[in-house]
Design an enzyme around this catalytic site. Structure first.
Site, mmCIF file in Angstrom:
data_model
loop_
_atom_site.group_PDB
_atom_site.id
_atom_site.type_symbol
_atom_site.label_atom_id
_atom_site.label_comp_id
_atom_site.label_asym_id
_atom_site.label_seq_id
_atom_site.Cartn_x
_atom_site.Cartn_y
_atom_site.Cartn_z
ATOM 1 N N GLY A 193 -12.384 25.217 12.897
ATOM 2 C CA GLY A 193 -13.466 24.325 13.306
ATOM 3 C C GLY A 193 -14.184 24.854 14.545
ATOM 4 O O GLY A 193 -15.384 24.694 14.707
ATOM 5 N N LYS A 227 0.839 -1.212 0.000
ATOM 6 C CA LYS A 227 0.000 0.000 0.000
ATOM 7 C C LYS A 227 0.870 1.256 0.000
ATOM 8 O O LYS A 227 0.615 2.207 -0.738
ATOM 9 C CB LYS A 227 -0.915 0.004 1.231
ATOM 10 C CG LYS A 227 -1.995 -1.056 1.180
ATOM 11 C CD LYS A 227 -3.047 -0.788 2.243
ATOM 12 C CE LYS A 227 -4.164 -1.816 2.195
ATOM 13 N NZ LYS A 227 -3.733 -3.144 2.695
ATOM 14 N N ARG A 267 -17.238 25.592 8.706
ATOM 15 C CA ARG A 267 -16.016 26.198 9.225
ATOM 16 C C ARG A 267 -16.267 27.674 9.560
ATOM 17 O O ARG A 267 -17.115 28.326 8.954
ATOM 18 C CB ARG A 267 -14.896 26.094 8.181
ATOM 19 C CG ARG A 267 -14.680 24.693 7.637
ATOM 20 C CD ARG A 267 -13.795 23.842 8.505
ATOM 21 N NE ARG A 267 -12.504 24.453 8.786
ATOM 22 C CZ ARG A 267 -11.663 23.945 9.693
ATOM 23 N NH1 ARG A 267 -11.991 22.853 10.379
ATOM 24 N NH2 ARG A 267 -10.502 24.526 9.903
ATOM 25 N N ASP A 306 -10.676 28.583 20.072
ATOM 26 C CA ASP A 306 -10.021 28.127 21.298
ATOM 27 C C ASP A 306 -9.414 29.320 22.011
ATOM 28 O O ASP A 306 -8.441 29.896 21.538
ATOM 29 C CB ASP A 306 -8.913 27.125 20.957
ATOM 30 C CG ASP A 306 -9.434 25.929 20.180
ATOM 31 O OD1 ASP A 306 -10.178 25.131 20.759
ATOM 32 O OD2 ASP A 306 -9.103 25.808 18.976
ATOM 33 N N ARG A 309 -2.551 29.157 14.331
ATOM 34 C CA ARG A 309 -1.690 28.562 13.310
ATOM 35 C C ARG A 309 -1.922 29.181 11.943
ATOM 36 O O ARG A 309 -1.406 28.707 10.932
ATOM 37 C CB ARG A 309 -1.896 27.039 13.261
ATOM 38 C CG ARG A 309 -1.581 26.310 14.551
ATOM 39 C CD ARG A 309 -1.388 24.812 14.336
ATOM 40 N NE ARG A 309 -2.487 24.191 13.600
ATOM 41 C CZ ARG A 309 -3.609 23.742 14.147
ATOM 42 N NH1 ARG A 309 -3.788 23.828 15.443
ATOM 43 N NH2 ARG A 309 -4.548 23.208 13.398
HETATM 44 N N1 DCP Z 1 -5.308 19.010 21.213
HETATM 45 C C1 DCP Z 1 -4.439 17.931 21.346
HETATM 46 N N2 DCP Z 1 -4.924 16.656 21.281
HETATM 47 C C2 DCP Z 1 -6.235 16.429 21.074
HETATM 48 C C3 DCP Z 1 -7.120 17.507 20.929
HETATM 49 C C4 DCP Z 1 -6.624 18.796 21.008
HETATM 50 O O1 DCP Z 1 -3.238 18.131 21.531
HETATM 51 N N3 DCP Z 1 -6.686 15.176 21.002
HETATM 52 C C5 DCP Z 1 -4.762 20.379 21.246
HETATM 53 C C6 DCP Z 1 -4.108 20.682 19.924
HETATM 54 C C7 DCP Z 1 -5.166 21.414 19.185
HETATM 55 C C8 DCP Z 1 -5.805 22.228 20.303
HETATM 56 O O2 DCP Z 1 -5.791 21.336 21.418
HETATM 57 O O3 DCP Z 1 -4.640 22.253 18.182
HETATM 58 C C9 DCP Z 1 -7.190 22.693 19.989
HETATM 59 O O4 DCP Z 1 -8.000 21.589 19.646
HETATM 60 P P1 DCP Z 1 -9.074 21.679 18.486
HETATM 61 O O5 DCP Z 1 -9.834 20.392 18.528
HETATM 62 O O6 DCP Z 1 -9.866 22.924 18.632
HETATM 63 O O7 DCP Z 1 -8.214 21.650 17.137
HETATM 64 P P2 DCP Z 1 -7.675 22.817 16.202
HETATM 65 O O8 DCP Z 1 -7.973 24.163 16.746
HETATM 66 O O9 DCP Z 1 -6.250 22.494 15.952
HETATM 67 O O10 DCP Z 1 -8.444 22.619 14.826
HETATM 68 P P3 DCP Z 1 -9.963 23.041 14.492
HETATM 69 O O11 DCP Z 1 -9.893 24.107 13.453
HETATM 70 O O12 DCP Z 1 -10.596 21.801 13.970
HETATM 71 O O13 DCP Z 1 -10.584 23.511 15.754
HETATM 72 MG MG MG Z 2 -9.853 24.644 17.394
HETATM 73 MN MN MN Z 3 -11.149 23.324 20.304
#
Ligand code: DCP
Ligand code: MG
Ligand code: MN
Length: 336
Positions: A188, A72, A148, A191, A182
Site C-alpha cells: 500500500g 452470526k 498497490r 515504509d 512481510r
Molecule cells: N502500524 C501499527 N498500527 C497502526 C498502523 C501501523 O502497528 N494503526 C504498524 C504496523 C504496520 C506498520 O506500522 O505494519 C506500517 O503501517 P502501514 O499502514 O504502512 O501498513 P502495512 O505496511 O502493514 O500495509 P500496507 O501495504 O497497506 O502499507
Molecule cells: Mg506500509
Molecule cells: Mn506506512
C-alpha cells in the site's frame, strides 16, 4: 509456555473475525458507537480464543458474544460467509462511503458526513466539499494512491531513499519494513526505517534527508511533515520516482536512534494486527511493548500504568520474542 503464546498470535478463528470485521467497518462508517464497541470487544475475544469455533453453543460461551452475534458466528463457521455482510456492503450508502474513504486523510466519520451532505461521486467532493490540505492531495492523486505498489517498484523507491541518505551522511542504515518486509507481492505504501549504528549520527538526519529528497523532486507532497515521537521522528508523504510514466506513491519514513532499532523495526514491520497481539501478550506478562522498547515489571491498575517498569535490552527482534517466551517468527509469518 511457548505453545500457548504462539497460538495467541495465530488464531484458528481468523476467517470468522475477518467477516465480522467487515460489519464493524460498516458500523464505524455510521458512527454506531454502541455496536462498534460490542463488535470490537467480541472480535478481540474470538481472536484470543485458542480453539476453532464451529457452532452456536461454543460461540455463546465466549465473553462478549451474545445471542445475535453467536448466530452470526455460527453462520460464518457453517457457510464461510455472512449474508448480512453481502446485503449491506452492496448498498449505495456503503459503496459511496467506501469510495470516499479512499481519499487519503478521510476516515469513516468524514466519509459518512460527505454522504449525508448528499455527495455521491469524487466529482461532487472536488466541486462542493470542504477539504483539508491532506484530503485535497488524496483526491488529486486518488487513482495513484489507491493502486498497490509492485514489490519491484517498492524496492526502487527504497533504493532512491537509500541513495539520498548516502549523500548526506556515511554509514546510515535503511530497512524497508511494513508489508514489503512481510513478503507481500504488492504494498500500500513504502515504509522506510533509517538509523545509524554508531548511536548518535542519526541526529539531524531527518531534516536533511527530507530537504535532499525535495530538492530532487522525489517528494511531491507532505502529509504529516514531522511527527515527533519521543526520540523517533516520522514523515508521511508522497513520492514519485523520476521518469514520465511513474506513479505517485505513499512513502513513510521513520528516523530512530540505534538503541531503539529493534523495537522500532518490529513495530514498523507489523502487521498492525500482529502488533496488537504482541502488545497484548506483553501486557499479560506484566510487561509493556512499544516501538521504543520493551519494559518489564510494569504494574497496572486497569489500563493505567502505576510504574514505568525497567527497560530490557533488545538489540535484535529475536531478543524481543525471547523476552516474551515466544518462538521467533520471521516477518513473513507476521502477515496476519
Ligand atoms: N502500524 C501499527 N498500527 C497502526 C498502523 C501501523 O502497528 N494503526 C504498524 C504496523 C504496520 C506498520 O506500522 O505494519 C506500517 O503501517 P502501514 O499502514 O504502512 O501498513 P502495512 O505496511 O502493514 O500495509 P500496507 O501495504 O497497506 O502499507
Ligand atoms: Mg506500509
Ligand atoms: Mn506506512
Amino acid at each position: 509456555g511457548h505453545a500457548s503464546g504462539a497460538s495467541k498470535l495465530a488464531s484458528p478463528n481468523s476467517h470468522i473475525t475477518a467477516e465480522l470485521q467487515k460489519l464493524l467497518q460498516v458500523y464505524q462508517s455510521k458512527n454506531d458507537t454502541w455496536r462498534i464497541t460490542g463488535y470490537q470487544r467480541a472480535i478481540a475475544a474470538i481472536q484470543a480464543h485458542p480453539h476453532p469455533i464451529t457452532n452456536y453453543q461454543s460461540a455463546r460461551k465466549i465473553r462478549g458474544v451474545g445471542e445475535k452475534l453467536a448466530a452470526k458466528v455460527a453462520e460464518i463457521a457453517c457457510s464461510g460467509r455472512l449474508r448480512k455482510v453481502e446485503e449491506i456492503c452492496g448498498s449505495e450508502e456503503t459503496t459511496t462511503i467506501t469510495l470516499f474513504m479512499g481519499v487519503w486523510g478521510a476516515g469513516p466519520h468524514t466519509s459518512a458526513n460527505w454522504y449525508m451532505q448528499g455527495f455521491r461521486t469524487l466529482e461532487d467532493l472536488r466541486a462542493k466539499a470542504t477539504l483539508t490540505r491532506h484530503q485535497k492531495v488524496g483526491l488529486q492523486l486518488y487513482d495513484d494512491l489507491n493502486s498497490r505498489i509492485p514489490r519491484a517498484e517498492a524496492s526502487q523507491i527504497h533504493q532512491f531513499v537509500q541513495q539520498c541518505c548516502g549523500e548526506i551522511r556515511t554509514g546510515l542504515l535503511t530497512e524497508v519494513c511494513g508489508s514489503y518486509r512481510r513478503g507481500r507481492d504488492t504494498c500500500g505504501d513504502v515504509d522506510v526505517l533509517v538509523t545509524h549504528p554508531d548511536g548518535h549520527s542519526h541526529e539531524g538526519v531527518f531534516r536533511k534527508l527530507l530537504a535532499n529528497m525535495k530538492n530532487k523532486g522525489f517528494l511531491t507532497d507532505d502529509l504529516v511533515t514531522q511527527e515527533d515521537n519521543g526520540s523517533q521522528q516520522k514523515y508521511l508523504g508522497v513520492c514519485k520516482l523520476p521518469g514520465p510514466d511513474t506513479k505517485h506513491r505513499r512513502l513513510d519514513i521513520i528516523v530512530v536512534p540505534y538503541s531503539e532499532f529493534a523495537p522500532a523495526m518490529l513495530y514498523f514491520t507489523g502487521s498492525a494486527h500482529f502488533n496488537r497481539s504482541m502488545r497484548l501478550l506483553a501486557t499479560k506478562l506484566g510487561m509493556s511493548l512499544s516501538e521504543h522498547g520493551l519494559r518489564a515489571n510494569v504494574v497496572r491498575k486497569g489500563n493505567e500504568k502505576l510504574t514505568a517498569g525497567c527497560l530490557l535490552e533488545t538489540l535484535t527482534e529475536e531478543s524481543i520474542f525471547r523476552h516474551l517466551s515466544l518462538p521467533y517468527q520471521q516477518p513473513v509469518d507476521r502477515d496476519h
